[in-house]
Scaffold this motif. Structure first.
Motif, PDB file in Angstrom:
ATOM      1  N   SER A  23       5.975   6.991 -12.675  1.00  0.00           N
ATOM      2  CA  SER A  23       6.886   6.900 -13.927  1.00  0.00           C
ATOM      3  C   SER A  23       7.970   6.612 -13.775  1.00  0.00           C
ATOM      4  CB  SER A  23       6.691   8.309 -14.651  1.00  0.00           C
ATOM      5  OG  SER A  23       7.431   9.403 -13.900  1.00  0.00           O
ATOM      6  N   ALA A  24       8.601   6.117 -14.981  1.00  0.00           N
ATOM      7  CA  ALA A  24       9.935   5.662 -15.055  1.00  0.00           C
ATOM      8  C   ALA A  24      11.112   6.398 -14.629  1.00  0.00           C
ATOM      9  CB  ALA A  24      10.292   5.204 -16.354  1.00  0.00           C
ATOM     10  N   GLN A  25      10.638   8.010 -14.713  1.00  0.00           N
ATOM     11  CA  GLN A  25      11.567   9.088 -14.127  1.00  0.00           C
ATOM     12  C   GLN A  25      11.768   9.054 -12.545  1.00  0.00           C
ATOM     13  OE1 GLN A  25       9.070   9.797 -16.419  1.00  0.00           O
ATOM     14  NE2 GLN A  25      10.508   9.283 -18.241  1.00  0.00           N
ATOM     15  N   GLN A  26      11.001   8.351 -12.044  1.00  0.00           N
ATOM     16  CA  GLN A  26      10.938   8.385 -10.635  1.00  0.00           C
ATOM     17  C   GLN A  26      11.735   7.467  -9.958  1.00  0.00           C
ATOM     18  OE1 GLN A  26       6.604   8.584 -10.501  1.00  0.00           O
ATOM     19  NE2 GLN A  26       6.535   9.918  -8.788  1.00  0.00           N
ATOM     20  N   PHE A  27      12.105   7.758  -8.587  1.00  0.00           N
ATOM     21  CA  PHE A  27      12.871   7.013  -7.684  1.00  0.00           C
ATOM     22  C   PHE A  27      11.962   6.500  -6.590  1.00  0.00           C
ATOM     23  CE2 PHE A  27      15.627   6.090  -4.099  1.00  0.00           C
ATOM     24  CZ  PHE A  27      16.235   5.082  -4.708  1.00  0.00           C
ATOM     25  N   VAL A  28      11.783   5.446  -6.230  1.00  0.00           N
ATOM     26  CA  VAL A  28      10.899   4.656  -5.124  1.00  0.00           C
ATOM     27  C   VAL A  28      11.652   4.076  -4.183  1.00  0.00           C
ATOM     28  CG1 VAL A  28       9.002   3.480  -4.944  1.00  0.00           C
ATOM     29  CG2 VAL A  28       8.958   4.827  -6.916  1.00  0.00           C
ATOM     30  N   ALA A  29      11.679   4.414  -2.922  1.00  0.00           N
ATOM     31  CA  ALA A  29      12.252   3.644  -1.824  1.00  0.00           C
ATOM     32  C   ALA A  29      11.347   3.002  -0.743  1.00  0.00           C
ATOM     33  CB  ALA A  29      13.247   4.468  -1.098  1.00  0.00           C
ATOM     34  N   ASP A  30      11.614   2.345  -0.121  1.00  0.00           N
ATOM     35  CA  ASP A  30      10.577   1.625   0.913  1.00  0.00           C
ATOM     36  C   ASP A  30      11.419   1.203   1.834  1.00  0.00           C
ATOM     37  OD1 ASP A  30       8.353   0.301   2.325  1.00  0.00           O
ATOM     38  OD2 ASP A  30       7.594  -0.480   0.214  1.00  0.00           O
ATOM     39  N   VAL A  31      10.991   1.563   3.220  1.00  0.00           N
ATOM     40  CA  VAL A  31      12.035   1.254   4.521  1.00  0.00           C
ATOM     41  C   VAL A  31      11.753  -0.045   4.865  1.00  0.00           C
ATOM     42  CG1 VAL A  31      11.782   3.609   5.133  1.00  0.00           C
ATOM     43  CG2 VAL A  31       9.971   2.169   6.068  1.00  0.00           C
ATOM     44  N   ILE A  32      10.579  -1.023   4.427  1.00  0.00           N
ATOM     45  CA  ILE A  32      10.231  -2.095   4.746  1.00  0.00           C
ATOM     46  C   ILE A  32      11.291  -2.961   4.369  1.00  0.00           C
ATOM     47  CG2 ILE A  32       8.772  -4.240   4.542  1.00  0.00           C
ATOM     48  CD1 ILE A  32       6.338  -1.805   4.275  1.00  0.00           C
ATOM     49  N   THR A  33      11.734  -3.874   5.580  1.00  0.00           N
ATOM     50  CA  THR A  33      12.851  -4.730   4.998  1.00  0.00           C
ATOM     51  C   THR A  33      12.215  -6.289   4.909  1.00  0.00           C
ATOM     52  OG1 THR A  33      13.014  -5.366   7.599  1.00  0.00           O
ATOM     53  CG2 THR A  33      14.602  -3.863   6.689  1.00  0.00           C
ATOM     54  N   MET A  34      11.119  -6.455   5.221  1.00  0.00           N
ATOM     55  CA  MET A  34      10.458  -7.753   4.820  1.00  0.00           C
ATOM     56  C   MET A  34       9.209  -7.659   4.449  1.00  0.00           C
ATOM     57  SD  MET A  34      11.294 -11.234   6.922  1.00  0.00           S
ATOM     58  CE  MET A  34      11.172 -12.712   6.385  1.00  0.00           C
ATOM     59  N   PRO A  35       8.789  -8.050   3.490  1.00  0.00           N
ATOM     60  CA  PRO A  35       9.436  -8.602   2.145  1.00  0.00           C
ATOM     61  C   PRO A  35      10.568  -7.427   1.551  1.00  0.00           C
ATOM     62  CG  PRO A  35       7.225  -8.124   1.503  1.00  0.00           C
ATOM     63  CD  PRO A  35       7.425  -7.816   2.803  1.00  0.00           C
ATOM     64  N   VAL A  36      11.508  -8.174   0.980  1.00  0.00           N
ATOM     65  CA  VAL A  36      12.341  -7.171   0.465  1.00  0.00           C
ATOM     66  C   VAL A  36      11.990  -6.364  -0.745  1.00  0.00           C
ATOM     67  CG1 VAL A  36      14.779  -6.981  -0.863  1.00  0.00           C
ATOM     68  CG2 VAL A  36      14.404  -8.797   1.276  1.00  0.00           C
TER      69      VAL A  36
END
Length: 73
Positions: A23-36
């Motif tokens: 949902s739009a209220q969440q923050f999502v991060a990804d440690v993968i650098t490629m693909p950006v």
């Protein structure tokens, strides 16, 4: 939500979570650098989530990593 798995590095990898639950209220991060912009980050952005990619995460840590590896504290 943080993806710390390799899922998303190769085309066709399944998403590590069910994107329909984001949902739009969440923050999502990804440690993968490629693909950006991984499929997970793309799905999160489409839902209106704020995101952080692996390159941004790496850049925020690179000085600490360097200091740790060369023994300066």
């Amino acid at each position: 939500m943080v993806n710390a798995t390799p899922a998303g590095m190769k085309a066709g990898d399944p998403l590590p979570v069910d994107a329909s639950k984001l949902s739009a209220q969440q923050f999502v991060a990804d440690v993968i650098t490629m693909p950006v912009v991984t499929p997970l980050l793309g799905a999160a952005q489409a839902k209106g989530c704020k995101t952080q990619n692996g390159v941004q995460m790496f850049e925020a840590q690179v000085d600490f990593i360097t200091e740790f590896l060369i023994g300066k504290a």
